[in-house]
Design an enzyme around this catalytic site. Structure first.
Site, PDB file in Angstrom:
ATOM      1  N   SER A 147      25.559  -3.127 -47.232  1.00 49.24           N
ATOM      2  CA  SER A 147      24.510  -3.854 -46.510  1.00 49.24           C
ATOM      3  C   SER A 147      24.866  -3.975 -45.037  1.00 49.24           C
ATOM      4  O   SER A 147      26.035  -3.834 -44.655  1.00 49.24           O
ATOM      5  CB  SER A 147      24.381  -5.262 -47.104  1.00 49.24           C
ATOM      6  OG  SER A 147      23.699  -6.140 -46.230  1.00 49.24           O
ATOM      7  N   TYR A 160      26.361 -13.703 -49.806  1.00 52.78           N
ATOM      8  CA  TYR A 160      25.949 -12.291 -49.822  1.00 52.78           C
ATOM      9  C   TYR A 160      26.802 -11.486 -48.851  1.00 52.78           C
ATOM     10  O   TYR A 160      27.315 -10.408 -49.190  1.00 52.78           O
ATOM     11  CB  TYR A 160      24.476 -12.216 -49.444  1.00 52.78           C
ATOM     12  CG  TYR A 160      23.838 -10.858 -49.513  1.00 52.78           C
ATOM     13  CD1 TYR A 160      23.651 -10.097 -48.359  1.00 52.78           C
ATOM     14  CD2 TYR A 160      23.390 -10.341 -50.722  1.00 52.78           C
ATOM     15  CE1 TYR A 160      23.039  -8.860 -48.418  1.00 52.78           C
ATOM     16  CE2 TYR A 160      22.770  -9.095 -50.784  1.00 52.78           C
ATOM     17  CZ  TYR A 160      22.600  -8.373 -49.621  1.00 52.78           C
ATOM     18  OH  TYR A 160      21.995  -7.127 -49.669  1.00 52.78           O
TER      19      TYR A 160
END
Ligand code: NAP
Ligand code: GCO
Length: 267
Positions: A147, A160
């Site tokens: 990500s 996250y």
């Protein structure tokens, strides 16, 4: 032989986790178009069935399994079943993931742990399950879906970002430890992609105007000036799954429309 044959996945079996829809589905579809046999899992039977219907509608004969990727016994049982019913997994895409957008000091430890469990512990569990057969076979490809948050933080995504930062280093460590067995482990770092996971960030406002975060991504942060489509990730995934990338190992390929290169639109 045409040079494009180096990008073929003919005769390969690809397991894409959490691939009933979203990024996983698009990557699996691209790999199928390149010749791979697609196997996928999802946490719920209803999503597996829905995924199978989508693959069928796209002319893809996929096989689906119900499996929670955080459950090591279930993952080991699924991989054994795949090896028995389909064959040795040549390509693993650790795609399944969740996000919880909560300010860190408001986040419960259980919520933090839940994100780490799916986004970091599970890629460890699934990779550990498939690597032994890859070693025996003498080859393997592992692709971890990282990500922008493998590199950046932002408000509300502490769990996250911690998971995806860890996943970048797990990618590098698998590459380091198993490269000698002709196993390549790389990551794909998507930018902001239009999927259910990011739908809340694109929700139109009550007055019909764009969500501020939507404008932030398209007008300030992304040189391409748009959200990514899941299909934008298929080609990079096929490359990293194919023989064309046999000397690429431990790299994170960012597919972000230029976000990482860009300081941001000047005032
Ligand atoms: P998504 O639309 O939320 O899909 C996630 C998939 O993972 C769903 O099929 C979900 O199944 C599955 N999943 C979640 N927990 C699972 C578990 N414990 N066991 C098995 N399957 C599980 O997400 P996405 O946007 O396609 O993202 C896919 C991956 O790309 C994630 O790792 C995400 O972090 C990453 N990513 C996304 C973006 C983006 O902008 N969208 C950008 C960078 C990275 P259920 O539906 O049953 O929950
Ligand atoms: C967020 C988004 C991002 C994307 C992706 C960006 O809330 O910031 O969900 O985290 O999902 O990870 O690469």
């Amino acid at each position: 032989m045409a040079y494009t044959a180096n990008f073929s996945l003919e005769g390969k079996i690809a397991l894409v986790t959490g691939a009933s829809y979203g990024i996983g589905y698009a990557i699996a579809k691209g790999m199928a178009r390149a010749g791979a046999k697609i196997v996928f899992n999802d946490i719920k039977e209803e999503f597996v069935e829905r995924g199978l219907a989508s693959y069928k509608a796209d002319g893809i004969d996929a096989t689906g399994y119900v499996c929670d990727v955080t459950d090591e016994d279930a993952v080991n049982a699924m991989v054994a079943k795949i090896e028995e019913e389909i064959g040795v997994i040549d390509i693993l895409v650790n795609n399944a993931g969740i996000i919880k957008r909560i300010p860190m000091i408001d986040m419960k430890a259980s919520e933090f742990r839940a994100v780490i469990d799916v986004d970091l512990n599970a890629p460890f569990i699934v990779s550990k399950a498939v690597i032994p057969s890859m070693i025996k076979k003498g080859a393997g490809k592992i692709i971890n879906i990282c990500s922008m948050m493998s590199e950046f933080g932002r408000e509300t995504v502490s769990a996250y970002a911690s998971a995806k930062g860890g996943l970048k280093m797990l990618t590098r460590n698998i590459a380091s430890e198993y490269g000698k067995y002709n196993i390549q482990c790389n990551g794909i770092g998507p930018g902001y992609i239009a999927t259910p996971q990011t739908a809340p960030l694109r929700e139109p406002q009550a007055d019909g105007s764009k969500h501020p975060f939507d404008s932030f991504i398209t007008d300030t942060k992304t040189p391409a000036g748009r959200w990514g489509d899941p299909e934008d990730l298929a080609g990079p995934a096929v490359f990293l799954a194919s023989g064309a990338s046999d000397f690429v190992n431990g790299q994170i390929l960012y597919v972000d429309g230029g976000i990482q290169a860009y300081f941001g639109k000047q005032p």
